[in-house]
Motif scaffolding. Structure first.
Motif, PDB file in Angstrom:
ATOM      1  N   GLU A   1      10.993  33.828   0.565  1.00 29.04           N
ATOM      2  CA  GLU A   1      10.235  32.849   1.336  1.00 29.04           C
ATOM      3  C   GLU A   1      11.016  32.485   2.602  1.00 29.04           C
ATOM      4  OE1 GLU A   1       9.110  28.214   0.901  1.00 29.04           O
ATOM      5  OE2 GLU A   1       8.783  29.476  -0.842  1.00 29.04           O
ATOM      6  N   GLY A   2      10.321  32.397   3.704  1.00 30.09           N
ATOM      7  CA  GLY A   2      10.958  31.990   4.950  1.00 30.09           C
ATOM      8  C   GLY A   2      11.628  33.118   5.699  1.00 30.09           C
ATOM      9  N   GLY A   3      11.333  34.376   5.323  1.00 33.09           N
ATOM     10  CA  GLY A   3      11.959  35.507   5.997  1.00 33.09           C
ATOM     11  C   GLY A   3      11.678  35.544   7.481  1.00 33.09           C
ATOM     12  N   LEU A   4      10.440  35.248   7.850  1.00 31.79           N
ATOM     13  CA  LEU A   4      10.058  35.239   9.260  1.00 31.79           C
ATOM     14  C   LEU A   4      10.827  34.155  10.013  1.00 31.79           C
ATOM     15  CD1 LEU A   4       7.966  36.992  10.751  1.00 31.79           C
ATOM     16  CD2 LEU A   4       6.435  35.055  10.631  1.00 31.79           C
ATOM     17  N   GLU A   5      10.918  32.978   9.402  1.00 28.30           N
ATOM     18  CA  GLU A   5      11.633  31.873  10.040  1.00 28.30           C
ATOM     19  C   GLU A   5      13.122  32.183  10.157  1.00 28.30           C
ATOM     20  OE1 GLU A   5       7.810  30.118   8.727  1.00 28.30           O
ATOM     21  OE2 GLU A   5       9.238  31.424   7.749  1.00 28.30           O
ATOM     22  N   ARG A   6      13.696  32.784   9.116  1.00 32.04           N
ATOM     23  CA  ARG A   6      15.117  33.159   9.194  1.00 32.04           C
ATOM     24  C   ARG A   6      15.340  34.143  10.329  1.00 32.04           C
ATOM     25  NH1 ARG A   6      14.834  33.148   3.646  1.00 32.04           N
ATOM     26  NH2 ARG A   6      14.581  35.422   3.551  1.00 32.04           N
ATOM     27  N   ALA A   7      14.454  35.135  10.441  1.00 27.29           N
ATOM     28  CA  ALA A   7      14.599  36.148  11.494  1.00 27.29           C
ATOM     29  C   ALA A   7      14.493  35.522  12.882  1.00 27.29           C
ATOM     30  CB  ALA A   7      13.545  37.238  11.322  1.00 27.29           C
ATOM     31  N   ALA A   8      13.623  34.514  13.010  1.00 27.87           N
ATOM     32  CA  ALA A   8      13.433  33.851  14.303  1.00 27.87           C
ATOM     33  C   ALA A   8      14.427  32.717  14.521  1.00 27.87           C
ATOM     34  CB  ALA A   8      12.005  33.309  14.402  1.00 27.87           C
TER      35      ALA A   8
ATOM     36  N   GLU B   1      11.274  14.957   6.776  1.00 27.91           N
ATOM     37  CA  GLU B   1      11.245  16.032   5.794  1.00 27.91           C
ATOM     38  C   GLU B   1      11.616  17.302   6.540  1.00 27.91           C
ATOM     39  OE1 GLU B   1       8.002  16.012   2.619  1.00 27.91           O
ATOM     40  OE2 GLU B   1       7.083  14.967   4.320  1.00 27.91           O
ATOM     41  N   VAL B   2      12.356  18.186   5.885  1.00 25.34           N
ATOM     42  CA  VAL B   2      12.774  19.443   6.500  1.00 25.34           C
ATOM     43  C   VAL B   2      12.178  20.588   5.685  1.00 25.34           C
ATOM     44  CG1 VAL B   2      14.750  20.900   7.103  1.00 25.34           C
ATOM     45  CG2 VAL B   2      14.900  18.413   7.359  1.00 25.34           C
ATOM     46  N   PHE B   3      11.601  21.557   6.402  1.00 24.70           N
ATOM     47  CA  PHE B   3      10.945  22.690   5.764  1.00 24.70           C
ATOM     48  C   PHE B   3      11.557  23.987   6.288  1.00 24.70           C
ATOM     49  CE2 PHE B   3       7.995  19.188   5.984  1.00 24.70           C
ATOM     50  CZ  PHE B   3       7.510  19.116   4.690  1.00 24.70           C
ATOM     51  N   ARG B   4      11.893  24.881   5.371  1.00 23.42           N
ATOM     52  CA  ARG B   4      12.460  26.169   5.754  1.00 23.42           C
ATOM     53  C   ARG B   4      11.398  27.144   6.237  1.00 23.42           C
ATOM     54  NH1 ARG B   4      14.758  25.226   0.732  1.00 23.42           N
ATOM     55  NH2 ARG B   4      13.332  26.748  -0.147  1.00 23.42           N
ATOM     56  N   SER B   5      10.136  26.912   5.844  1.00 22.21           N
ATOM     57  CA  SER B   5       9.099  27.893   6.164  1.00 22.21           C
ATOM     58  C   SER B   5       7.742  27.219   6.327  1.00 22.21           C
ATOM     59  CB  SER B   5       9.007  28.941   5.055  1.00 22.21           C
ATOM     60  OG  SER B   5       8.501  28.352   3.878  1.00 22.21           O
ATOM     61  N   ALA B   6       6.832  27.937   6.997  1.00 24.56           N
ATOM     62  CA  ALA B   6       5.460  27.459   7.143  1.00 24.56           C
ATOM     63  C   ALA B   6       4.776  27.399   5.779  1.00 24.56           C
ATOM     64  CB  ALA B   6       4.683  28.368   8.091  1.00 24.56           C
ATOM     65  N   LYS B   7       5.171  28.275   4.875  1.00 26.59           N
ATOM     66  CA  LYS B   7       4.610  28.253   3.524  1.00 26.59           C
ATOM     67  C   LYS B   7       4.905  26.913   2.845  1.00 26.59           C
ATOM     68  CE  LYS B   7       4.433  31.049  -0.651  1.00 26.59           C
ATOM     69  NZ  LYS B   7       4.944  32.283  -1.306  1.00 26.59           N
ATOM     70  N   MET B   8       6.113  26.388   3.042  1.00 23.86           N
ATOM     71  CA  MET B   8       6.463  25.088   2.477  1.00 23.86           C
ATOM     72  C   MET B   8       5.597  23.982   3.092  1.00 23.86           C
ATOM     73  SD  MET B   8      10.630  25.240   2.274  1.00 23.86           S
ATOM     74  CE  MET B   8      10.795  23.624   1.523  1.00 23.86           C
ATOM     75  N   LEU B   9       5.344  24.075   4.395  1.00 25.28           N
ATOM     76  CA  LEU B   9       4.466  23.098   5.062  1.00 25.28           C
ATOM     77  C   LEU B   9       3.074  23.119   4.440  1.00 25.28           C
ATOM     78  CD1 LEU B   9       5.377  23.687   8.796  1.00 25.28           C
ATOM     79  CD2 LEU B   9       5.654  21.552   7.561  1.00 25.28           C
ATOM     80  N   ARG B  10       2.544  24.311   4.244  1.00 30.78           N
ATOM     81  CA  ARG B  10       1.198  24.434   3.666  1.00 30.78           C
ATOM     82  C   ARG B  10       1.138  23.852   2.248  1.00 30.78           C
ATOM     83  NH1 ARG B  10       1.565  29.263   6.467  1.00 30.78           N
ATOM     84  NH2 ARG B  10       2.143  30.448   4.609  1.00 30.78           N
ATOM     85  N   ARG B  11       2.182  24.081   1.460  1.00 28.57           N
ATOM     86  CA  ARG B  11       2.211  23.525   0.108  1.00 28.57           C
ATOM     87  C   ARG B  11       2.166  22.002   0.129  1.00 28.57           C
ATOM     88  NH1 ARG B  11       6.960  26.444  -2.953  1.00 28.57           N
ATOM     89  NH2 ARG B  11       7.298  27.394  -0.961  1.00 28.57           N
ATOM     90  N   ARG B  12       2.728  21.395   1.171  1.00 24.45           N
ATOM     91  CA  ARG B  12       2.701  19.929   1.307  1.00 24.45           C
ATOM     92  C   ARG B  12       1.403  19.444   1.941  1.00 24.45           C
ATOM     93  NH1 ARG B  12       3.644  15.809   0.850  1.00 24.45           N
ATOM     94  NH2 ARG B  12       5.053  14.873   2.295  1.00 24.45           N
TER      95      ARG B  12
ATOM     96  N   VAL C   1      14.361  29.617  13.023  1.00 21.68           N
ATOM     97  CA  VAL C   1      13.669  28.334  13.148  1.00 21.68           C
ATOM     98  C   VAL C   1      13.515  27.656  11.783  1.00 21.68           C
ATOM     99  CG1 VAL C   1      12.351  29.066  15.177  1.00 21.68           C
ATOM    100  CG2 VAL C   1      11.328  29.272  12.917  1.00 21.68           C
ATOM    101  N   PHE C   2      13.265  26.352  11.841  1.00 20.72           N
ATOM    102  CA  PHE C   2      12.840  25.559  10.690  1.00 20.72           C
ATOM    103  C   PHE C   2      11.969  24.437  11.235  1.00 20.72           C
ATOM    104  CE2 PHE C   2      16.895  23.780  12.001  1.00 20.72           C
ATOM    105  CZ  PHE C   2      16.712  22.411  11.954  1.00 20.72           C
ATOM    106  N   TYR C   3      11.390  23.641  10.352  1.00 17.86           N
ATOM    107  CA  TYR C   3      10.421  22.623  10.757  1.00 17.86           C
ATOM    108  C   TYR C   3      10.871  21.257  10.263  1.00 17.86           C
ATOM    109  CZ  TYR C   3       7.835  26.987  10.927  1.00 17.86           C
ATOM    110  OH  TYR C   3       7.458  28.285  11.182  1.00 17.86           O
ATOM    111  N   VAL C   4      10.609  20.240  11.067  1.00 16.88           N
ATOM    112  CA  VAL C   4      10.936  18.863  10.714  1.00 16.88           C
ATOM    113  C   VAL C   4       9.692  18.012  10.916  1.00 16.88           C
ATOM    114  CG1 VAL C   4      12.368  16.850  11.285  1.00 16.88           C
ATOM    115  CG2 VAL C   4      13.340  19.148  11.430  1.00 16.88           C
ATOM    116  N   ARG C   5       9.410  17.172   9.918  1.00 13.30           N
ATOM    117  CA  ARG C   5       8.277  16.251  10.029  1.00 13.30           C
ATOM    118  C   ARG C   5       8.786  14.826   9.887  1.00 13.30           C
ATOM    119  NH1 ARG C   5       4.671  12.944   7.455  1.00 13.30           N
ATOM    120  NH2 ARG C   5       5.675  13.134   5.434  1.00 13.30           N
ATOM    121  N   PRO C   6       8.577  13.991  10.918  1.00 15.73           N
ATOM    122  CA  PRO C   6       8.940  12.582  10.782  1.00 15.73           C
ATOM    123  C   PRO C   6       8.063  11.925   9.716  1.00 15.73           C
ATOM    124  CG  PRO C   6       8.085  13.045  12.990  1.00 15.73           C
ATOM    125  CD  PRO C   6       7.998  14.299  12.210  1.00 15.73           C
ATOM    126  N   SER C   7       8.620  11.009   8.954  1.00 18.33           N
ATOM    127  CA  SER C   7       7.882  10.357   7.872  1.00 18.33           C
ATOM    128  C   SER C   7       6.829   9.376   8.374  1.00 18.33           C
ATOM    129  CB  SER C   7       8.851   9.625   6.946  1.00 18.33           C
ATOM    130  OG  SER C   7       9.741  10.562   6.389  1.00 18.33           O
TER     131      SER C   7
END
Length: 79
Positions: free
Chosen positions: A1-8, A66-77, A10-16
């Motif tokens: 999971e997050g292979g694309l983000e690792r290659a690029a 909240e910190v997300f390693r991948s877009a997949k994690m964002l979608r799960r939330r 990047v990671f994602y941050v969402r303010p609460s």
């Protein structure tokens, strides 16, 4: 999971808390109608990306972000 983000590097941050806005003459919404997500990237190595994510731990513990390693994690939330 997050292979694309690792290659690029990047990671994602969402303010609460949703952003609040002050519009001139009360035009528009006072709160954001969507959740903000920040794309954080440009890390040259996977180690640098991981260090950047770890640097956010104090804010995560305070539940400010909240910190997300991948877009997949964002979608799960549901974001």
């Amino acid at each position: 999971e997050g292979g694309l983000e690792r290659a690029a590097g990047v990671f994602y941050v969402r303010p609460s808390v949703r952003y609040q806005f002050k519009h001139p003459q009360a035009t528009g919404n006072s709160a954001s109608p969507f959740h903000a997500v920040w794309f954080c990237g440009g890390w040259a190595t996977e180690g640098a990306r991981r260090r950047a994510m770890r640097a956010l731990r104090p804010r995560r513990r305070l539940r400010e972000v909240e910190v997300f390693r991948s877009a997949k994690m964002l979608r799960r939330r549901g974001l």
